[in-house]
Design a protein around this motif. Sequence first.
Motif, PDB file in Angstrom:
ATOM      1  N   MET A 112       0.822  -1.207   0.000  1.00  0.00           N
ATOM      2  CA  MET A 112       0.000   0.000   0.000  1.00  0.00           C
ATOM      3  C   MET A 112       0.863   1.267   0.000  1.00  0.00           C
ATOM      4  O   MET A 112       0.564   2.228  -0.697  1.00  0.00           O
ATOM      5  N   LEU A 115       2.141   1.724  -3.532  1.00  0.00           N
ATOM      6  CA  LEU A 115       1.108   2.086  -4.508  1.00  0.00           C
ATOM      7  C   LEU A 115       0.520   3.471  -4.240  1.00  0.00           C
ATOM      8  O   LEU A 115       0.287   4.244  -5.173  1.00  0.00           O
ATOM      9  N   PHE A 116       0.290   3.782  -2.968  1.00  0.00           N
ATOM     10  CA  PHE A 116      -0.224   5.134  -2.661  1.00  0.00           C
ATOM     11  C   PHE A 116       0.825   6.201  -3.000  1.00  0.00           C
ATOM     12  O   PHE A 116       0.491   7.290  -3.431  1.00  0.00           O
ATOM     13  N   ILE A 118       2.889   6.136  -5.475  1.00  0.00           N
ATOM     14  CA  ILE A 118       2.890   6.388  -6.930  1.00  0.00           C
ATOM     15  C   ILE A 118       1.941   7.533  -7.277  1.00  0.00           C
ATOM     16  O   ILE A 118       2.270   8.416  -8.063  1.00  0.00           O
ATOM     17  N   GLY A 119       0.770   7.523  -6.660  1.00  0.00           N
ATOM     18  CA  GLY A 119      -0.218   8.552  -6.981  1.00  0.00           C
ATOM     19  C   GLY A 119      -0.080   9.820  -6.154  1.00  0.00           C
ATOM     20  O   GLY A 119      -0.613  10.871  -6.521  1.00  0.00           O
TER      21      GLY A 119
ATOM     22  N   LEU B 223      -3.307   3.769 -15.355  1.00  0.00           N
ATOM     23  CA  LEU B 223      -2.260   4.514 -14.644  1.00  0.00           C
ATOM     24  C   LEU B 223      -1.639   5.606 -15.506  1.00  0.00           C
ATOM     25  O   LEU B 223      -1.147   6.612 -14.995  1.00  0.00           O
ATOM     26  N   TYR B 387      -8.254   8.594  -8.739  1.00  0.00           N
ATOM     27  CA  TYR B 387      -7.814   7.246  -9.111  1.00  0.00           C
ATOM     28  C   TYR B 387      -6.571   6.826  -8.334  1.00  0.00           C
ATOM     29  O   TYR B 387      -6.345   5.645  -8.104  1.00  0.00           O
ATOM     30  N   SER B 388      -5.784   7.841  -7.905  1.00  0.00           N
ATOM     31  CA  SER B 388      -4.558   7.527  -7.153  1.00  0.00           C
ATOM     32  C   SER B 388      -4.885   6.861  -5.814  1.00  0.00           C
ATOM     33  O   SER B 388      -4.026   6.239  -5.198  1.00  0.00           O
ATOM     34  N   ILE B 389      -6.120   6.987  -5.354  1.00  0.00           N
ATOM     35  CA  ILE B 389      -6.523   6.312  -4.120  1.00  0.00           C
ATOM     36  C   ILE B 389      -7.235   5.003  -4.440  1.00  0.00           C
ATOM     37  O   ILE B 389      -7.105   4.020  -3.707  1.00  0.00           O
ATOM     38  N   PHE B 391      -6.814   2.915  -7.194  1.00  0.00           N
ATOM     39  CA  PHE B 391      -6.094   1.799  -7.805  1.00  0.00           C
ATOM     40  C   PHE B 391      -5.301   0.949  -6.800  1.00  0.00           C
ATOM     41  O   PHE B 391      -5.261  -0.279  -6.943  1.00  0.00           O
ATOM     42  N   PRO B 392      -4.693   1.548  -5.733  1.00  0.00           N
ATOM     43  CA  PRO B 392      -4.020   0.656  -4.771  1.00  0.00           C
ATOM     44  C   PRO B 392      -5.009  -0.316  -4.113  1.00  0.00           C
ATOM     45  O   PRO B 392      -4.674  -1.475  -3.864  1.00  0.00           O
ATOM     46  N   LEU B 396      -4.837  -4.351  -4.194  1.00  0.00           N
ATOM     47  CA  LEU B 396      -4.788  -5.126  -2.948  1.00  0.00           C
ATOM     48  C   LEU B 396      -5.905  -6.178  -2.925  1.00  0.00           C
ATOM     49  O   LEU B 396      -5.668  -7.340  -2.578  1.00  0.00           O
TER      50      LEU B 396
END
Lengths: 156, 502
Positions: A112, A115-116, A118-119, B223, B387-389, B391-392, B396
């Motif tokens: 997490m 991935l978090f 990255i954005g 992405l 989307y940045s929140i 997609f993770p 998961l």
Amino acid sequence: MKAANKKANIVIVLLIELFGILIIIESFKLEIGTINNPGAGFFPFFLAMAMCSLCFPVLINSIKESDALYEKIAQKSGEGPFWKVVVTLGLMMVYAVFLDTLGSLITFFLLMVGLFWIGNPHRWRFVLGMSALVAILANLLFITILKVPFPPGIWR
Amino acid sequence: MDFLNNLGIGFVQVLQPINLLYCFIGVFVGTLIGVLPGIGPVGTMSMLFPLIIVSTPFQGIILLAGIYYGAMYGGSTTSILVNIPGEAASVITCLDGYQMAKQGRAGPALGISAIGSFIGGTFSVLLLSLLAVPLAKVALDLGPVEYVGLMTMGLAMTIYLSGKSLLKGGIMTFLGLSLGCIGTDLVTGKVRLTFGLHELYDGLNIASMAMGLFGISEVLANLSLKERVVFKTKVGSLFPTLEDWKKCAFPIVRSSFLGFFLGIIPGGGGVISSFVTYAVEKKISKYPEKFGQGVIEGVAAPETANNAAVGGAFIPLFVLGIPSNVIMAVLMSAFIVYGVAPGPRFISSNIELFWGIIASMYVGNIMLLLINLPLIGIWIKLLKIPYSILFPLIILFCCIGVYSIDYRIFDVLLMIIFGIIGFFLNKYDYPLAPLVFSFVLGPLLEDSFRQSLIIGSSDLLYFIKNPITSVSFGISLFLFLSAFFRQSRKKVMESSGFIEKN
């Protein structure tokens, strides 16, 4: 970008073709048999033959395609930052490799965080807080409530 | 009378609080993923496998079915407000829905979409409940040779409808069929195409494949895209005016019928039915030139049809045991996980399960109407989640979901590999639906083919002599030829400069 797209398109067809050839070789090893007495390799053999035959015209088309088409493919994919795709895949691979060793809670958290990030690359507090929250909730839902036996990892 | 009794049995089951909860979770999650672009029903259904493993077959199936028709409802919200379809079946809704929103009529567009979906969905469940039992009796007379014909036609239809290139569709179909051969051959007992990996002895895991191809690859593709912008408009009253109702009444009725029957066609489903009904309404309209500029029929027809197609899509699965599209293929895998075999004997030997699913669809449609109209504000707020929140969380859930099926890290790796494959295949216009669809049909096709060879004493003409099979082969051939000529004509037009190359 155009050249890279063209090469990638050709590589995809070649890889499918190669996979087809591998199936054909494997089918021979398994024994193809006859129409009266089909062996284990009968069905895969003919499927792979059909697949390989269809790959040839696609390969020729890919080589002959004009640059304009590849320009369109580049536009379609948004010309976005490809590093995000690579990092995401890398993080998932790391997750899969270390899941057994580190356990679910830590790997969920690390995945997490990556991935978090990255954005939201400049919001470290948010990234860490959100990752911890998601990892704990996911553990609670899947391990405590749904009883999915994830590896305990370092708490073994 | 039997019909009402059986339906009563179904309602008794579905109205139990725990089953209502599963039905609600299904339609809620379905609407959610329909609203949120980036993940479709196939990926979500696969992701929720851990939840269905801990539930009864009835609960699991009504949950997955709920996701399917819930996604059809939710897909329209983003089409209307953001001009991005939340689901493939809502692509055509963008044309008039978004224009209506720009003209300050987002409310009636969302309203007619939900009401049309409800009418189409309920009508199709009614037809499903009336037709499935008599059709299953007819299907009992079908043997393996007829199955070979029907499955071949299904695959041909999927290739025909799948994308721009017939060749690429064909490659994906044969690739899927070949992947379906991986694992132990049940006739000879030999292990096939595992390339030394003992994890593949039982074959590829459908969930790993579907999640990789439809979940992970979608995330990877998204992405690189810009963040979407929600159209800022007051939604206002959701109820269409009397004038709107007059315009939409017949399109809704027509699309309900048409959508249902298009849903039955192999390879069809919500996408095809929404496109066809839109084209039909435009064709018969008194003002076809206004389509695409914000006419309400352009929203009502496709949204009714894509929900009506859901009931139709269940017919081949319940009656023949053959999925009609990739979503049904994943649903069929869930049936298999529970040890329930869909097919001609499914209804007679699983009366409670079958009628329970039917009843759940009636209830689910009412739930959807309730959660779509009064709660529209919540869905609009959800659209604003970056989307940045999102997609993770999707990744998961995919990682957890795929591990939870057999508790194997190998399946997670497989999902990642299929994610990469799906990303590149999608980028270069290789359709993914035929790949998964043929992967599920592969073992059934091989089995029926072998049985047919035994029955027909290895005479290949035996296939042609059978009327159903020969008609199916004929239709398949016609589809290939028509697609071939269509593409050849297009190439000639492109080379002569009449149309732009794409």
